[in-house]
Design a protein around this motif. Structure first.
Motif, PDB file in Angstrom:
ATOM      1  N   ASP A   9       4.442   0.938 -13.047  1.00  0.00           N
ATOM      2  CA  ASP A   9       4.462   2.143 -12.397  1.00  0.00           C
ATOM      3  C   ASP A   9       4.228   1.811 -10.972  1.00  0.00           C
ATOM      4  O   ASP A   9       5.020   2.717  -9.976  1.00  0.00           O
ATOM      5  CB  ASP A   9       3.218   2.858 -12.759  1.00  0.00           C
ATOM      6  N   ALA A  10       3.409   0.918 -10.384  1.00  0.00           N
ATOM      7  CA  ALA A  10       3.493   0.539  -9.136  1.00  0.00           C
ATOM      8  C   ALA A  10       4.639  -0.150  -8.466  1.00  0.00           C
ATOM      9  O   ALA A  10       5.162   0.500  -7.288  1.00  0.00           O
ATOM     10  CB  ALA A  10       2.347  -0.673  -8.737  1.00  0.00           C
ATOM     11  N   ALA A  11       5.568  -0.684  -9.186  1.00  0.00           N
ATOM     12  CA  ALA A  11       7.039  -1.047  -8.832  1.00  0.00           C
ATOM     13  C   ALA A  11       7.746   0.400  -8.514  1.00  0.00           C
ATOM     14  O   ALA A  11       8.518   0.134  -7.452  1.00  0.00           O
ATOM     15  CB  ALA A  11       7.616  -1.943  -9.565  1.00  0.00           C
ATOM     16  N   ILE A  12       7.802   1.057  -9.382  1.00  0.00           N
ATOM     17  CA  ILE A  12       8.475   2.534  -9.251  1.00  0.00           C
ATOM     18  C   ILE A  12       8.030   3.132  -8.153  1.00  0.00           C
ATOM     19  O   ILE A  12       8.817   3.731  -7.102  1.00  0.00           O
ATOM     20  CB  ILE A  12       8.528   3.259 -10.535  1.00  0.00           C
ATOM     21  N   MET A  13       6.803   3.237  -7.930  1.00  0.00           N
ATOM     22  CA  MET A  13       6.117   3.721  -6.672  1.00  0.00           C
ATOM     23  C   MET A  13       6.717   3.296  -5.376  1.00  0.00           C
ATOM     24  O   MET A  13       7.021   3.953  -4.225  1.00  0.00           O
ATOM     25  CB  MET A  13       4.650   3.856  -6.661  1.00  0.00           C
ATOM     26  N   TYR A  32       8.778  -5.268   0.876  1.00  0.00           N
ATOM     27  CA  TYR A  32       8.549  -4.807  -0.065  1.00  0.00           C
ATOM     28  C   TYR A  32       9.038  -5.635  -1.238  1.00  0.00           C
ATOM     29  O   TYR A  32       8.558  -5.630  -2.649  1.00  0.00           O
ATOM     30  CB  TYR A  32       9.648  -3.433  -0.189  1.00  0.00           C
ATOM     31  N   ASN A  33       9.876  -6.590  -1.221  1.00  0.00           N
ATOM     32  CA  ASN A  33      10.595  -7.447  -2.413  1.00  0.00           C
ATOM     33  C   ASN A  33       9.286  -8.221  -2.753  1.00  0.00           C
ATOM     34  O   ASN A  33       8.787  -8.324  -4.107  1.00  0.00           O
ATOM     35  CB  ASN A  33      11.470  -8.280  -1.895  1.00  0.00           C
ATOM     36  N   LEU A  86       9.426   1.532  -4.943  1.00  0.00           N
ATOM     37  CA  LEU A  86      10.930   2.055  -4.790  1.00  0.00           C
ATOM     38  C   LEU A  86      11.097   3.383  -4.243  1.00  0.00           C
ATOM     39  O   LEU A  86      11.820   3.489  -3.268  1.00  0.00           O
ATOM     40  CB  LEU A  86      11.289   1.898  -6.138  1.00  0.00           C
ATOM     41  N   GLU A  87      10.074   4.110  -4.845  1.00  0.00           N
ATOM     42  CA  GLU A  87      10.327   5.664  -3.831  1.00  0.00           C
ATOM     43  C   GLU A  87      10.022   5.461  -2.684  1.00  0.00           C
ATOM     44  O   GLU A  87      10.312   6.321  -1.861  1.00  0.00           O
ATOM     45  CB  GLU A  87       9.277   6.562  -4.790  1.00  0.00           C
ATOM     46  N   GLU A  88       8.816   4.849  -2.209  1.00  0.00           N
ATOM     47  CA  GLU A  88       8.394   4.511  -0.961  1.00  0.00           C
ATOM     48  C   GLU A  88       9.471   4.000  -0.082  1.00  0.00           C
ATOM     49  O   GLU A  88       9.646   4.800   1.049  1.00  0.00           O
ATOM     50  CB  GLU A  88       7.141   3.844  -1.112  1.00  0.00           C
TER      51      GLU A  88
END
Length: 369
Positions: free
Chosen positions: A132-136, A118-119, A138-140
């Protein structure tokens, strides 16, 4: 193992394998073992992992999916290390779509992405300026119970910094504090980058950058970060590359970058991008007062800043002071020559010509055939 040397051969083999399979289905004919061995370049997962690493080292990241497709066609089962190799390659090549493709393939194989993977993906989001993809992601991670490490927070911070999202960056800082993690130099570098990329630029921008430079002098190591980086070292991923610092492509150059001056590297780079000569000179004075000497990267940013501001004399003075004690790297000469030609002023063109005469190798870099 014979590695394929060009994309046409890779693509050709993929098409040939598909056509052969179709023909075999129609005629019941199988490819002979001798022919298969002659045109095959990897036979097992270990050899394919070596292929992926080789393509990444050659910066031919666009071939990773082709090689992966060959691996699947050959019936070789990928393992966790395979996907780590692939996603590190997509990170280095800034290929976000491929990164998500390999993430999905990993799940289809029954493997759940771990925190290190993930990193790498979050870092890829930063390289592609997709917050936005980075935040997604994080939520995942939270949804799948993947525990965030100090390294993960810093990847997120710098990924969000790429789009100048100050609200989201400050939220990550609050999360780090709540998790008992302090801010290190890479966090402050991300904060500086955030304000550099925030639009529109305001009167607050440059004072904020100077403020973060001052605050960074008392930075504390983020808990466990030194242990977290073990896999990154094995995958040949530097912290500068993982966190998308402007020094990432120079950090391997001997004597080009002093890692003690990370904050000054990011801040002077911001000054050059934002054409703030006044802030640059404050930073250069701070470097001297802190007992450091300018490394090649800081000199390069100073040249960029002065030349973009039209101050050719200061650029020449900075260049001459640096070269009085050491031979300049090619990048400095190129920066001086290219920057001097901005605006095509008589003084600038004269300086460019003088640079090309004194350092003739610059001709090849500035005017490639």
């Amino acid at each position: 193992m014979g590695l394929l040397n060009n994309s046409l051969l890779l693509r050709g083999r993929l098409r040939h394998a598909a056509a052969t399979a179709a023909a075999a289905g129609r005629r019941g004919v199988a490819t002979s073992t001798e022919e298969y061995m002659r045109r095959n370049y990897a036979n097992n997962v270990s050899e394919y992992n070596t292929v992926f690493g080789s393509l990444t080292a050659q910066r031919r990241h666009y071939l990773l999916r082709y090689a992966y497709d060959d691996m699947i066609l050959d019936g070789v089962q990928p393992v966790r290390d395979t996907f780590h190799n692939l996603i590190v390659g997509t990170m280095k090549g800034s290929r976000l779509q491929d990164a998500f493709y390999f993430r999905d393939q990993m799940r289809e194989m029954g493997l759940q992405p771990d925190v290190n993977l993930y990193n790498f993906m979050i870092s890829t989001c930063g390289k592609c300026k997709n917050s936005d993809a980075a935040i997604m992601l994080l939520e995942e991670m939270k949804a799948h119970g993947v525990k965030l490490k100090g390294e993960t927070y810093i990847c997120l911070l710098n990924a969000l910094a790429a789009t100048g999202r100050t609200d989201q960056v400050y939220a990550i800082v609050r999360d780090m504090t709540a998790a008992g993690l302090g801010l290190n130099k890479f966090c402050y570098a991300g904060l500086i980058t955030t304000f550099k990329n925030k639009t529109p630029t305001t009167e607050e921008t440059m004072p904020k950058i100077l403020e973060f430079v001052q605050q960074s002098k008392g930075w504390k190591n983020v808990e466990r970060v030194s242990n977290d980086s073990a896999e990154n070292i094995m995958m040949n991923v530097t912290e500068e590359e993982l966190y998308n610092l402007p020094t990432a492509e120079y950090v391997h150059r001997r004597g080009f970058v002093s890692k003690q001056m990370t904050i000054y590297h990011v801040a002077t780079h911001a000054c050059a991008d934002l054409k703030s000569k006044e802030t640059l000179e404050v930073l250069l004075d701070m470097v001297t007062k802190d007992g450091f000497t300018y490394d090649a990267f800081i000199v390069m940013q100073a040249l960029r800043c002065y030349l973009r501001c039209g101050d050719i004399d200061s650029a020449v003075k900075t260049f001459e002071e640096y070269t009085s004690s050491k031979f300049p790297p090619g990048e400095l000469c190129v920066t001086l020559a290219e920057g001097a030609m901005i605006g095509h002023t008589p003084r600038g063109m004269q300086l460019a010509q003088e640079t090309l005469v004194i350092f003739p190798f610059v001709c090849v870099l500035v005017f490639p055939t």
